[in-house]
Design a protein around this motif. Sequence first.
Motif, PDB file in Angstrom:
ATOM      1  N   ASP A 108     -48.450  31.742  85.145  1.00  0.00           N
ATOM      2  CA  ASP A 108     -49.407  31.337  86.173  1.00  0.00           C
ATOM      3  C   ASP A 108     -50.452  30.382  85.595  1.00  0.00           C
ATOM      4  O   ASP A 108     -50.771  29.348  86.189  1.00  0.00           O
ATOM      5  CB  ASP A 108     -50.065  32.586  86.757  1.00  0.00           C
ATOM      6  CG  ASP A 108     -50.971  32.289  87.928  1.00  0.00           C
ATOM      7  OD1 ASP A 108     -50.482  31.760  88.940  1.00  0.00           O
ATOM      8  OD2 ASP A 108     -52.179  32.592  87.832  1.00  0.00           O
ATOM      9  N   MET A 115     -46.092  36.921  82.900  1.00  0.00           N
ATOM     10  CA  MET A 115     -46.378  36.389  84.235  1.00  0.00           C
ATOM     11  C   MET A 115     -47.747  35.706  84.282  1.00  0.00           C
ATOM     12  O   MET A 115     -47.901  34.642  84.892  1.00  0.00           O
ATOM     13  CB  MET A 115     -46.278  37.500  85.266  1.00  0.00           C
ATOM     14  CG  MET A 115     -44.850  37.984  85.460  1.00  0.00           C
ATOM     15  SD  MET A 115     -44.713  39.437  86.507  1.00  0.00           S
ATOM     16  CE  MET A 115     -45.149  38.751  88.088  1.00  0.00           C
ATOM     17  N   GLN A 154     -45.221  33.399  93.302  1.00  0.00           N
ATOM     18  CA  GLN A 154     -44.665  33.311  91.951  1.00  0.00           C
ATOM     19  C   GLN A 154     -43.544  34.333  91.855  1.00  0.00           C
ATOM     20  O   GLN A 154     -43.720  35.491  92.224  1.00  0.00           O
ATOM     21  CB  GLN A 154     -45.707  33.592  90.867  1.00  0.00           C
ATOM     22  CG  GLN A 154     -45.129  33.485  89.461  1.00  0.00           C
ATOM     23  CD  GLN A 154     -46.173  33.665  88.370  1.00  0.00           C
ATOM     24  OE1 GLN A 154     -47.317  33.289  88.526  1.00  0.00           O
ATOM     25  NE2 GLN A 154     -45.767  34.250  87.260  1.00  0.00           N
ATOM     26  N   ALA A 194     -39.566  31.324  85.737  1.00  0.00           N
ATOM     27  CA  ALA A 194     -40.368  31.572  86.923  1.00  0.00           C
ATOM     28  C   ALA A 194     -40.414  30.333  87.790  1.00  0.00           C
ATOM     29  O   ALA A 194     -40.185  29.211  87.319  1.00  0.00           O
ATOM     30  CB  ALA A 194     -41.790  31.995  86.525  1.00  0.00           C
ATOM     31  N   THR A 232     -40.616  35.742  89.069  1.00  0.00           N
ATOM     32  CA  THR A 232     -40.260  35.716  87.653  1.00  0.00           C
ATOM     33  C   THR A 232     -38.994  36.522  87.420  1.00  0.00           C
ATOM     34  O   THR A 232     -38.854  37.632  87.931  1.00  0.00           O
ATOM     35  CB  THR A 232     -41.404  36.299  86.797  1.00  0.00           C
ATOM     36  OG1 THR A 232     -42.614  35.617  87.119  1.00  0.00           O
ATOM     37  CG2 THR A 232     -41.105  36.155  85.315  1.00  0.00           C
TER      38      THR A 232
END
Length: 137
Positions: free
Chosen positions: A63, A59, A85, A130, A87
């Motif tokens: 990002d 993650m 966000q 994502a 995922t």
Amino acid sequence: MTTLTTAEADTILADNFAPWVQALGLSVTETGEHHAVLRLPWSDRLAREGGALSGQALMAAADTASVIAVSAARGGFGPMTTVQQSTNFQRAVTGRDVLVHARVTKLGRRIAFLDITLTAEGEQDAAARATAVYALA
């Protein structure tokens, strides 16, 4: 508009991210008008119990790649904030680097939308996917 070079993008990584993000060892392998590809190197330090790469590392890589992709689309780095966000993890990654492909799907004056695909090197199928939304200053 000129996009970022990989060297310029690596400088953005070095100058604008917290030490714990830099400790992931991410490097920029490709930039384009609306995308960036980063490499997350395999490390036992990032593995969870059972030997698979941790979701937190994936993650954070997604990002970070998103910031580089937005910077490439804007022609340089500027302040931005992750608004959302999400995922989805699809398969474990063990013992391989991960290629993180971030693509800007819509770039406005104040907001950007992205799709991110994380794939273990040498694999066809994604390990994770994502989506992200960024507020731009």
